[in-house]
Motif scaffolding. Structure first.
Motif, PDB file in Angstrom:
ATOM      1  N   TYR A   1     -20.123  44.189 -30.925  1.00  0.00           N
ATOM      2  CA  TYR A   1     -19.890  45.199 -31.982  1.00  0.00           C
ATOM      3  C   TYR A   1     -19.142  45.366 -32.638  1.00  0.00           C
TER       4      TYR A   1
ATOM      5  N   LEU B   1     -24.551  46.858 -33.096  1.00  0.00           N
ATOM      6  CA  LEU B   1     -24.632  45.093 -32.326  1.00  0.00           C
ATOM      7  C   LEU B   1     -24.569  43.932 -33.479  1.00  0.00           C
TER       8      LEU B   1
ATOM      9  N   GLN C   1     -17.327  48.946 -34.619  1.00  0.00           N
ATOM     10  CA  GLN C   1     -17.542  50.465 -34.576  1.00  0.00           C
ATOM     11  C   GLN C   1     -16.978  51.025 -35.870  1.00  0.00           C
TER      12      GLN C   1
ATOM     13  N   GLY D   1     -18.195  57.174 -37.395  1.00  0.00           N
ATOM     14  CA  GLY D   1     -19.648  58.412 -37.582  1.00  0.00           C
ATOM     15  C   GLY D   1     -20.557  57.469 -37.211  1.00  0.00           C
ATOM     16  N   MET D   2     -20.721  55.992 -36.701  1.00  0.00           N
ATOM     17  CA  MET D   2     -21.735  55.406 -36.984  1.00  0.00           C
ATOM     18  C   MET D   2     -21.945  54.582 -35.187  1.00  0.00           C
ATOM     19  N   GLY D   3     -20.645  55.211 -34.704  1.00  0.00           N
ATOM     20  CA  GLY D   3     -21.531  54.529 -32.896  1.00  0.00           C
ATOM     21  C   GLY D   3     -21.085  53.232 -33.410  1.00  0.00           C
ATOM     22  N   LEU D   4     -21.671  52.220 -32.301  1.00  0.00           N
ATOM     23  CA  LEU D   4     -21.554  50.824 -32.092  1.00  0.00           C
ATOM     24  C   LEU D   4     -22.721  50.081 -31.884  1.00  0.00           C
TER      25      LEU D   4
ATOM     26  N   PHE E   1     -15.812  44.996 -30.411  1.00  0.00           N
ATOM     27  CA  PHE E   1     -15.364  45.082 -29.446  1.00  0.00           C
ATOM     28  C   PHE E   1     -16.435  43.993 -29.066  1.00  0.00           C
TER      29      PHE E   1
END
Lengths: 113, 112
Positions: free
Chosen positions: A35, A45, A37, A40-43, A90
Protein backbone atom coordinates in the motif's frame (compact mmCIF):
# COMPACT_ATOMS: atom_id res chain seq x y z
CA UNK A 1 8.49 -13.34 15.87
CA UNK A 2 9.36 -10.15 14.01
CA UNK A 3 6.04 -10.06 12.10
CA UNK A 4 6.39 -7.99 8.91
CA UNK A 5 9.80 -6.45 8.27
CA UNK A 6 10.37 -3.72 5.70
CA UNK A 7 13.60 -2.19 4.48
CA UNK A 8 14.73 0.52 4.13
CA UNK A 9 12.95 2.84 6.60
CA UNK A 10 13.86 5.99 4.69
CA UNK A 11 15.04 6.64 1.14
CA UNK A 12 15.67 9.70 -1.00
CA UNK A 13 15.84 9.24 -4.78
CA UNK A 14 16.38 11.55 -7.69
CA UNK A 15 13.86 11.50 -10.53
CA UNK A 16 14.61 8.58 -12.84
CA UNK A 17 16.49 6.47 -10.32
CA UNK A 18 15.34 2.97 -9.47
CA UNK A 19 15.04 1.10 -6.21
CA UNK A 20 13.50 -1.97 -4.62
CA UNK A 21 11.60 -1.99 -1.33
CA UNK A 22 11.97 -5.26 0.51
CA UNK A 23 9.34 -6.97 2.67
CA UNK A 24 9.43 -10.23 4.57
CA UNK A 25 6.97 -11.88 6.98
CA UNK A 26 7.57 -14.75 9.38
CA UNK A 27 3.92 -15.60 10.14
CA UNK A 28 3.51 -18.17 7.36
CA UNK A 29 0.88 -15.95 5.72
CA UNK A 30 -0.34 -16.68 2.22
CA UNK A 31 -1.33 -13.16 1.18
CA UNK A 32 0.92 -10.11 0.95
CA UNK A 33 0.20 -6.53 -0.07
CA UNK A 34 1.84 -3.23 -0.88
CA UNK A 35 0.00 0.00 0.00
CA UNK A 36 0.98 3.62 -0.33
CA UNK A 37 -0.19 6.29 2.12
CA UNK A 38 -0.52 9.92 1.13
CA UNK A 39 -1.98 12.74 3.27
CA UNK A 40 -5.76 12.81 3.04
CA UNK A 41 -5.85 9.77 0.73
CA UNK A 42 -5.84 6.89 3.16
CA UNK A 43 -4.13 3.64 2.21
CA UNK A 44 -4.27 2.70 -1.45
CA UNK A 45 -3.42 -0.76 -2.76
CA UNK A 46 -0.58 -0.92 -5.28
CA UNK A 47 -0.15 -4.68 -5.82
CA UNK A 48 -1.04 -7.84 -3.98
CA UNK A 49 -0.10 -11.49 -3.97
CA UNK A 50 -2.71 -14.01 -2.87
CA UNK A 51 -0.21 -16.85 -2.79
CA UNK A 52 3.33 -17.72 -3.70
CA UNK A 53 3.78 -17.39 -7.46
CA UNK A 54 0.86 -15.02 -8.09
CA UNK A 55 0.68 -11.23 -8.20
CA UNK A 56 -2.08 -8.84 -9.23
CA UNK A 57 -2.58 -5.12 -9.71
CA UNK A 58 -4.37 -3.06 -7.14
CA UNK A 59 -5.85 0.42 -7.37
CA UNK A 60 -2.65 2.37 -8.21
CA UNK A 61 -0.13 0.03 -9.95
CA UNK A 62 1.33 2.39 -12.55
CA UNK A 63 5.07 2.93 -12.18
CA UNK A 64 5.58 -0.13 -9.96
CA UNK A 65 6.46 -3.79 -10.31
CA UNK A 66 6.45 -6.54 -7.74
CA UNK A 67 7.98 -9.94 -7.16
CA UNK A 68 6.75 -12.65 -4.79
CA UNK A 69 10.11 -14.28 -4.31
CA UNK A 70 8.82 -17.04 -2.03
CA UNK A 71 6.12 -17.37 0.60
CA UNK A 72 7.97 -15.02 2.98
CA UNK A 73 9.14 -12.23 0.69
CA UNK A 74 7.32 -9.68 -1.49
CA UNK A 75 9.32 -6.85 -3.05
CA UNK A 76 8.20 -3.62 -4.71
CA UNK A 77 10.30 -2.04 -7.45
CA UNK A 78 10.26 1.49 -8.82
CA UNK A 79 11.99 1.35 -12.21
CA UNK A 80 12.13 5.11 -12.87
CA UNK A 81 11.10 7.12 -9.83
CA UNK A 82 8.92 10.21 -10.21
CA UNK A 83 8.08 12.96 -7.68
CA UNK A 84 4.47 11.66 -7.65
CA UNK A 85 5.81 8.50 -6.02
CA UNK A 86 6.88 10.42 -2.92
CA UNK A 87 4.89 8.62 -0.23
CA UNK A 88 4.98 6.27 2.72
CA UNK A 89 4.88 2.65 1.60
CA UNK A 90 3.50 -0.13 3.77
CA UNK A 91 3.84 -3.82 3.22
CA UNK A 92 1.21 -6.04 4.86
CA UNK A 93 0.34 -9.70 5.13
CA UNK A 94 -2.69 -11.76 6.07
CA UNK A 95 -3.36 -15.43 6.68
CA UNK A 96 -6.15 -15.66 4.15
CA UNK A 97 -8.04 -13.52 1.70
CA UNK A 98 -9.59 -10.12 2.23
CA UNK A 99 -11.72 -11.16 5.16
CA UNK A 100 -8.67 -11.50 7.40
CA UNK A 101 -6.83 -8.88 9.47
CA UNK A 102 -3.83 -7.23 7.88
CA UNK A 103 -0.50 -7.11 9.70
CA UNK A 104 1.55 -4.11 8.60
CA UNK A 105 5.27 -3.47 8.48
CA UNK A 106 6.72 -0.25 9.88
CA UNK A 107 6.71 1.53 6.54
CA UNK A 108 9.23 3.11 4.17
CA UNK A 109 9.25 6.88 3.77
CA UNK A 110 10.31 7.60 0.19
CA UNK A 111 11.11 11.05 -1.17
CA UNK A 112 11.71 11.60 -4.89
CA UNK A 113 13.30 14.94 -5.81
CA UNK B 1 -15.00 -1.87 -7.06
CA UNK B 2 -15.66 -1.11 -3.43
CA UNK B 3 -15.76 2.52 -2.27
CA UNK B 4 -15.48 3.40 1.42
CA UNK B 5 -16.26 6.89 2.68
CA UNK B 6 -15.30 8.00 6.17
CA UNK B 7 -16.47 10.99 8.23
CA UNK B 8 -15.41 13.25 9.77
CA UNK B 9 -11.86 13.81 8.56
CA UNK B 10 -10.98 15.50 11.88
CA UNK B 11 -12.71 15.06 15.23
CA UNK B 12 -11.81 16.93 18.39
CA UNK B 13 -13.36 15.84 21.70
CA UNK B 14 -12.78 16.63 25.37
CA UNK B 15 -11.01 13.98 27.40
CA UNK B 16 -13.60 11.72 28.97
CA UNK B 17 -16.22 12.34 26.29
CA UNK B 18 -17.26 9.86 23.60
CA UNK B 19 -16.13 9.86 19.97
CA UNK B 20 -17.98 8.40 16.98
CA UNK B 21 -16.52 7.85 13.51
CA UNK B 22 -18.76 6.78 10.65
CA UNK B 23 -18.12 4.90 7.41
CA UNK B 24 -20.26 3.92 4.47
CA UNK B 25 -19.49 1.30 1.85
CA UNK B 26 -20.82 0.74 -1.64
CA UNK B 27 -20.63 -3.03 -2.29
CA UNK B 28 -23.41 -4.96 -0.60
CA UNK B 29 -21.28 -8.13 -0.91
CA UNK B 30 -18.75 -6.77 1.61
CA UNK B 31 -18.73 -8.91 4.74
CA UNK B 32 -15.71 -7.88 6.81
CA UNK B 33 -15.19 -4.46 8.41
CA UNK B 34 -12.03 -3.78 10.44
CA UNK B 35 -10.86 -0.60 12.12
CA UNK B 36 -7.20 0.41 12.34
CA UNK B 37 -5.48 2.94 14.58
CA UNK B 38 -2.34 4.70 13.40
CA UNK B 39 -0.27 6.77 15.80
CA UNK B 40 2.03 9.43 14.40
CA UNK B 41 4.93 7.87 12.52
CA UNK B 42 3.77 4.33 13.26
CA UNK B 43 2.12 1.54 11.30
CA UNK B 44 -1.65 0.97 11.26
CA UNK B 45 -2.75 -1.57 13.85
CA UNK B 46 -6.04 -3.44 14.06
CA UNK B 47 -8.16 -2.40 17.05
CA UNK B 48 -11.47 -4.12 16.35
CA UNK B 49 -13.30 -5.82 13.49
CA UNK B 50 -16.80 -7.03 12.74
CA UNK B 51 -18.29 -9.46 10.27
CA UNK B 52 -21.59 -9.12 8.48
CA UNK B 53 -23.37 -11.74 10.57
CA UNK B 54 -23.00 -9.56 13.68
CA UNK B 55 -24.61 -6.18 14.38
CA UNK B 56 -22.38 -4.96 17.21
CA UNK B 57 -19.11 -5.86 18.85
CA UNK B 58 -17.47 -4.43 21.99
CA UNK B 59 -13.98 -4.51 23.42
CA UNK B 60 -13.67 -2.51 26.64
CA UNK B 61 -14.07 1.19 25.64
CA UNK B 62 -14.34 0.47 21.92
CA UNK B 63 -17.39 -0.72 20.04
CA UNK B 64 -18.32 -1.11 16.39
CA UNK B 65 -21.85 -1.21 14.98
CA UNK B 66 -22.90 -2.39 11.54
CA UNK B 67 -26.07 -1.60 9.60
CA UNK B 68 -26.06 -3.83 6.51
CA UNK B 69 -29.28 -2.41 5.12
CA UNK B 70 -27.93 1.12 5.10
CA UNK B 71 -24.39 -0.07 4.31
CA UNK B 72 -22.73 1.83 7.09
CA UNK B 73 -20.68 1.01 10.17
CA UNK B 74 -19.38 3.12 13.03
CA UNK B 75 -16.63 3.14 15.63
CA UNK B 76 -17.55 4.29 19.12
CA UNK B 77 -14.92 5.17 21.72
CA UNK B 78 -16.17 5.94 25.23
CA UNK B 79 -14.35 7.72 28.08
CA UNK B 80 -11.68 9.00 25.71
CA UNK B 81 -8.11 9.29 26.96
CA UNK B 82 -5.05 11.17 25.63
CA UNK B 83 -3.62 7.92 24.22
CA UNK B 84 -6.67 7.64 21.96
CA UNK B 85 -5.30 10.53 19.88
CA UNK B 86 -4.42 9.05 16.48
CA UNK B 87 -5.67 8.58 12.94
CA UNK B 88 -8.37 5.93 12.62
CA UNK B 89 -9.11 4.08 9.38
CA UNK B 90 -12.16 2.01 8.54
CA UNK B 91 -12.00 -0.64 5.84
CA UNK B 92 -14.25 -3.10 4.04
CA UNK B 93 -13.77 -6.37 2.18
CA UNK B 94 -15.96 -8.95 0.44
CA UNK B 95 -13.34 -11.59 1.02
CA UNK B 96 -11.59 -11.31 -2.31
CA UNK B 97 -7.86 -11.76 -2.80
CA UNK B 98 -7.38 -8.00 -3.15
CA UNK B 99 -7.75 -7.45 0.55
CA UNK B 100 -9.19 -4.33 2.14
CA UNK B 101 -10.48 -1.03 0.77
CA UNK B 102 -9.75 1.76 3.24
CA UNK B 103 -11.50 4.98 4.08
CA UNK B 104 -9.41 8.15 4.04
CA UNK B 105 -9.01 8.33 7.79
CA UNK B 106 -10.17 10.40 10.76
CA UNK B 107 -7.73 12.39 12.85
CA UNK B 108 -9.02 12.10 16.42
CA UNK B 109 -7.76 14.76 18.80
CA UNK B 110 -8.38 14.40 22.53
CA UNK B 111 -8.39 17.79 24.25
CA UNK B 112 -7.20 17.75 27.90
Amino acid sequence: NAGVTQTPKFQVLKTGQSMTLQCAQDMNHNSMYWYRQDPGMGLRLIYYSASEGTTDKGEVPNGYNVSRLNKREFSLRLESAAPSQTSVYFCASSSGTGASPLHFGNGTRLTVT
Amino acid sequence: GENVEQHPSTLSVQEGDSAVIKCTYSDSASNYFPWYKQELGKRPQLIIDIRSNVGEKKDQRIAVTLNKTAKHFSLHITETQPEDSAVYFCAASKGGADGLTFGKGTHLIIQP
